[in-house]
Design a protein around this motif. Sequence first.
Motif, PDB file in Angstrom:
ATOM      1  N   CYS A  82     -10.187 -21.706   2.277  1.00 47.24           N
ATOM      2  CA  CYS A  82     -10.472 -23.056   1.780  1.00 47.24           C
ATOM      3  C   CYS A  82      -9.229 -23.930   1.872  1.00 47.24           C
ATOM      4  CB  CYS A  82     -10.967 -23.019   0.337  1.00 47.24           C
ATOM      5  SG  CYS A  82     -12.460 -22.080   0.149  1.00 47.24           S
ATOM      6  N   HIS A 130     -17.306 -30.857   1.043  1.00 51.13           N
ATOM      7  CA  HIS A 130     -17.415 -30.603  -0.397  1.00 51.13           C
ATOM      8  C   HIS A 130     -17.670 -29.116  -0.673  1.00 51.13           C
ATOM      9  CE1 HIS A 130     -17.301 -34.662  -2.261  1.00 51.13           C
ATOM     10  NE2 HIS A 130     -17.503 -35.012  -1.004  1.00 51.13           N
ATOM     11  N   ALA A 131     -18.438 -28.491   0.206  1.00 49.80           N
ATOM     12  CA  ALA A 131     -18.696 -27.058   0.013  1.00 49.80           C
ATOM     13  C   ALA A 131     -17.401 -26.266   0.159  1.00 49.80           C
ATOM     14  CB  ALA A 131     -19.742 -26.580   1.026  1.00 49.80           C
ATOM     15  N   SER A 153      -9.854 -16.595  -0.262  1.00 49.35           N
ATOM     16  CA  SER A 153      -9.469 -17.820  -0.949  1.00 49.35           C
ATOM     17  C   SER A 153      -8.540 -18.686  -0.109  1.00 49.35           C
ATOM     18  CB  SER A 153      -8.806 -17.476  -2.285  1.00 49.35           C
ATOM     19  OG  SER A 153      -7.725 -16.586  -2.055  1.00 49.35           O
ATOM     20  N   THR A 209     -20.112 -22.911   6.194  1.00 49.14           N
ATOM     21  CA  THR A 209     -20.964 -23.394   5.091  1.00 49.14           C
ATOM     22  C   THR A 209     -22.425 -23.557   5.514  1.00 49.14           C
ATOM     23  OG1 THR A 209     -20.499 -25.703   5.662  1.00 49.14           O
ATOM     24  CG2 THR A 209     -19.037 -24.654   4.049  1.00 49.14           C
ATOM     25  N   PHE A 255     -23.139 -14.633   4.816  1.00 52.33           N
ATOM     26  CA  PHE A 255     -21.705 -14.944   4.747  1.00 52.33           C
ATOM     27  C   PHE A 255     -20.904 -14.093   5.732  1.00 52.33           C
ATOM     28  CE2 PHE A 255     -17.525 -13.751   3.096  1.00 52.33           C
ATOM     29  CZ  PHE A 255     -16.896 -14.987   3.189  1.00 52.33           C
ATOM     30  N   ALA A 263     -15.224 -26.581  -2.873  1.00 54.70           N
ATOM     31  CA  ALA A 263     -15.696 -25.835  -4.041  1.00 54.70           C
ATOM     32  C   ALA A 263     -15.208 -24.381  -4.006  1.00 54.70           C
ATOM     33  CB  ALA A 263     -17.228 -25.875  -4.094  1.00 54.70           C
ATOM     34  N   SER A 264     -14.466 -24.009  -2.991  1.00 58.40           N
ATOM     35  CA  SER A 264     -13.890 -22.657  -2.846  1.00 58.40           C
ATOM     36  C   SER A 264     -14.907 -21.552  -3.111  1.00 58.40           C
ATOM     37  CB  SER A 264     -12.707 -22.484  -3.806  1.00 58.40           C
ATOM     38  OG  SER A 264     -11.731 -23.440  -3.540  1.00 58.40           O
ATOM     39  N   PRO A 265     -15.925 -21.473  -2.279  1.00 59.91           N
ATOM     40  CA  PRO A 265     -17.012 -20.533  -2.586  1.00 59.91           C
ATOM     41  C   PRO A 265     -16.734 -19.096  -2.140  1.00 59.91           C
ATOM     42  CG  PRO A 265     -17.534 -21.800  -0.631  1.00 59.91           C
ATOM     43  CD  PRO A 265     -16.183 -22.251  -1.075  1.00 59.91           C
ATOM     44  N   TRP A 266     -15.551 -18.819  -1.549  1.00 61.88           N
ATOM     45  CA  TRP A 266     -15.338 -17.494  -0.981  1.00 61.88           C
ATOM     46  C   TRP A 266     -14.173 -16.811  -1.698  1.00 61.88           C
ATOM     47  CZ3 TRP A 266     -14.651 -21.528   3.032  1.00 61.88           C
ATOM     48  CH2 TRP A 266     -15.873 -22.014   3.480  1.00 61.88           C
ATOM     49  N   PRO A 267     -14.422 -16.118  -2.799  1.00 60.20           N
ATOM     50  CA  PRO A 267     -13.333 -15.539  -3.593  1.00 60.20           C
ATOM     51  C   PRO A 267     -12.486 -14.529  -2.822  1.00 60.20           C
ATOM     52  CG  PRO A 267     -15.490 -14.838  -4.408  1.00 60.20           C
ATOM     53  CD  PRO A 267     -15.730 -15.903  -3.407  1.00 60.20           C
TER      54      PRO A 267
END
Lengths: 216, 383
Positions: B279, B265-266, B276, B256, B165, B269-273
């Motif tokens: 996204c 879609h990835a 944020s 991604t 990441f 899904a907001s995968p990076w807190p």
Amino acid sequence: MSVCLPTYVVIDASSSMKPHEAVLNATLSRLHYNLAMNPRVSEFARICVIAFSTDVHVVIPMSDMEQVPAMPEVICGGRTEYGKTFDRVRQCIEQDVHELRSQHLSVLRPTVFFLTDGGPTDAQWQNSFRTLVDRDWPRHPHVIAYGFGGAKRNVLEQVATKALFIADGSDTESALSSAISGLLNTLIASSQTGTMLIDTDVKGFEYVPVAQEYVD
Amino acid sequence: MTNPPRVEGAGAGAGNGAPAADPRGWTLPPAVRLDDLGPLAEPISERNGQAIAVRPLADHPGWLAKLYRPGRHAEDAARLDLLIAAPGTLPEADRAVLHAGTCWPAARIHAPGNPAVGCVVPMAPEHYRAELRRGGFGERRFVEIDWLAKPDASIRRIGLPPPGFDGRLAACRRLAELAAVIADLGLVYSDWSFSNAFWSPDRHSVYLIDVDGCQPAKMPDVHQPNWDDPLTPQGTDADTYTDRYRLGLLVAKCMTGLRDADAFHAVAASPWPNQSAVCEVLLDTLLATDRERRPSAAQLHQALDGGPYLRAMPRPPRAALPLLPVTNPRPRTALVTDPEKTAPVAPPTAEKKQQAPTPSYDGWILALVVVAMIVIFILAASH
């Protein structure tokens, strides 16, 4: 929606290719390496590799070559049966186009790269070929043929619907390598534009324009 | 043949008509004659895009002559001059970003009767090359950003260190920073794609090529499969909003490691807190139904840098996410192994996504049921 080109690499693995088996396999491995190293090309040109002789063998089913770890080894032998090959290619196209569409891909007209060093040993191959390229079949492919060694020019002139390349007398192994390079260059150029762009400058081959081209 | 004057170590922005120092090591006048460049080495690329050839300058290692196809016009010379002068208008930090991350043209090449034969550009630095290996083959070559848009497993498979990441974020931050500088100059690049940027797996940096095609405000849309902006109709010019879309698409894919609908879609899904805002910026860029509401490259850069996304209200309406591919449970064609075969093919070492079809017993069961029913009927009728 991404565009993809279903690509069929159909290779003669009959007994006449036996002396060139090592080069054939090295050439296929090189094809795999070059595609696997270019993700955007391998995603655009989904490849199915078919080897034919007395029977037809799907060496690699329709795949993104980046996902294929290595090319299997082809062991040559047997006759040069065109008819079964064209039947099998048609079956594959029917199935593969369905699967590619289910992945929401925009599917271009399939392209068959037909590489042979000999004439057909079956008498009724034309019927199978006509069924394959029947324009009433919406998925009928383009056929680009490369002939070398003992390939019959008059036969390949019937098979090629998009382009024909006839080896100018160089040895089979050089011709095979050049044909695969021409195939690769065609796929790379096509991937850049999203349309079929044929590399007509193939070392050791005479490019024969196809007079009667099928309408897309 | 005389080489152009070599000015090394001069101060930036001389301001007296002399060429400004180029931090890339060789300062040229803004326009040079082809003859003045000295001998040209064999082409490293031919007939690629707008260039008929790209040839190293034998006397100036690290520099290339990019020679255009014939028929370029005087306007093109003016455009190139504008590009060559552009870094001089930038703050020092932005100029450094541009020079470190692009092959920005250093001089226009002209010849009698042709004001735009081509341009002099720096070669991408060596750290953008790596040894890529697969199977029994391997070669050292430039690593296209195409690879960053693949999963870590694919990157590892060719012998490169997977970015993870943090590596993806760092590279995308650089990409957005470059895009913001180009946008600040009022230029359109349009040619954002996998083939026009290199990626350094070690330094997590990126390097844009073919930037000499940039034009002010708008330019003919450069079509590349799978990079079409749905809100820039075919046949219309690309502008800064097209650039925003393509940059967003590239960043979404590189962040991604996925492509097509999967990347959208990835991101959704907001995968990076810890990032944020990224996204939201990307979704507005990719899905806004009003192209002029797409966030700028500077906004994307700020979000990738851990900053906020200051979005004008009301929120831009978004189109629906693209459909995800259908996972096909049907077994695919198995490798054909006809028992009569005379030309065996060794079993594939490919990852077998398919299995051999299993025999069907449905027909037999149906036949047995029918026979049983007939027997019962006969027995019942005979009693």
